[in-house]
Design an enzyme around this catalytic site. Sequence first.
Site, PDB file in Angstrom:
ATOM      1  N   ASP A   1      42.855  35.026  41.940  1.00  0.00           N
ATOM      2  CA  ASP A   1      42.630  33.782  41.202  1.00  0.00           C
ATOM      3  C   ASP A   1      42.890  33.964  39.710  1.00  0.00           C
ATOM      4  O   ASP A   1      42.698  35.052  39.161  1.00  0.00           O
ATOM      5  CB  ASP A   1      41.178  33.331  41.426  1.00  0.00           C
ATOM      6  CG  ASP A   1      40.860  32.020  40.747  1.00  0.00           C
ATOM      7  OD1 ASP A   1      41.413  30.986  41.153  1.00  0.00           O
ATOM      8  OD2 ASP A   1      40.061  32.032  39.786  1.00  0.00           O
TER       9      ASP A   1
ATOM     10  N   GLU B   1      47.754  33.704  41.963  1.00  0.00           N
ATOM     11  CA  GLU B   1      47.790  32.308  41.535  1.00  0.00           C
ATOM     12  C   GLU B   1      48.331  32.225  40.110  1.00  0.00           C
ATOM     13  O   GLU B   1      47.703  32.702  39.165  1.00  0.00           O
ATOM     14  CB  GLU B   1      46.397  31.684  41.581  1.00  0.00           C
ATOM     15  CG  GLU B   1      46.413  30.219  41.160  1.00  0.00           C
ATOM     16  CD  GLU B   1      45.179  29.790  40.372  1.00  0.00           C
ATOM     17  OE1 GLU B   1      45.007  28.580  40.175  1.00  0.00           O
ATOM     18  OE2 GLU B   1      44.410  30.661  39.940  1.00  0.00           O
TER      19      GLU B   1
END
Length: 443
Positions: free
Chosen positions: A328, A357
């Site tokens: 993330d 990400e």
Amino acid sequence: MKYKTITSLILMFLTLSCAHSENSSVQRIDPPYWWTGMSNPHLQLMVYGKNISASSVSVDYPGVTLQQVHRMDNANYLFLDITIRPGTPAGTLPINFGDYTFNYRLYPKPRKQGRNRGINSEDLVYLIMPDRFANGDPENDLIPSMQEMVLSRDSMYYRHGGDLQGIIDHLDYIEELGVTTIWCTPEVENDQPVTSYHGYSVTDHYQIDPRLGSNRLYEQYVSLCHQKGIKVIKDVVLNHIGSEHWMLKDLPMDDWLNDPVKYPKSTYNCEPVMDPYAAQKDRQTTLKGWIHHSMPDLNNDNEFVQKYLTQNTIWWLAFAGIDGIRFDTYFYNNPQYLVHWASRVKEEFPEVTILAETWVNGMTKQAWFSGGNTVNRGLDTHIDGITDFRLREAIIKMLNQSPDQWRNKLTPNVAMNLYMQPWREISSISLPPATWLFWTIMT
């Protein structure tokens, strides 16, 4: 007189016992246990306990050496550098803190076939937010010891009661969809007062949130997925923690977090990270600025923070046999550390897939973060795939607009993918109003 003497001895014993526990007691050690036979023999233990820094530390176990003891300004922490040599037997490692001994477990590294297999372009990845999927165990909906005590499926901000058991109960359904891989938003503890149903505000890196299940249930969930031929991706967050993280109440050192006064908020811009001529202030604001006041930003320039986070990722991979990692908020982290983190993960589990990400605007920006030295960046991120938000946006427009509106938007994105090495990309197609997404690794 006899009874007075006995009473005095009992009081003396209790006093000495209390004094010992007050002066040096181990409340927790992270990682909570480790494995023998790892590719990298080095391990750093974070020891937490009142005044533990005052303790002398020693170990006596075949194949294990205590290399260094790091004492912090905060007397409640110690960091122990340990070497576990090849051939070290599994067992109980006694760690002596003065006259107190902590029995630390060493297990043999799991080598069962079918674990840590990795993801490839043939996989269809199904994203689940566990709290919003299915409630398999109503008994864990509200935990009295946790802060948030509201459950309401009528609200998008409160918890809905979904859990790991709910996913397990629906594995047949997921398999029937043709899904080959499940990616859940973070399942670790998020003991925040409000709005942490998503899982990205971790308050304990080593515990599954009790409202979702337990560590053992998570291990069982991964095993059951593997039995069905379904792979599992774990979502990890290295950039920030939740404001109620247990450690935040008593930080190991002053620079464990990025200074919220100096870097109050990130600009959310990736360009300063990419631009070799960017102003240092702009670069640091992106990398060190907090993305939200409830998510304190970790200082991953700090080598102790780095080791804590890296070992945590490796611990979950070894513990549960996970097949992939979804990273993330990737570009908000120290790039050099990201290279080291990925290298360590690959060192221990070379088949595991790392997906990052990178929510950025532009194909060339996405290419910057892909694996290899794609755009002559000067370093290899060791990332296997990145999020292709540009293609995602183009596909969504294609599905919702007339051909005249989207015709000239989809083709340029697909063409630019050839420049980016498309086998290193993943693309998501959102299906509103559902809470999950389909992901595919593009080829």
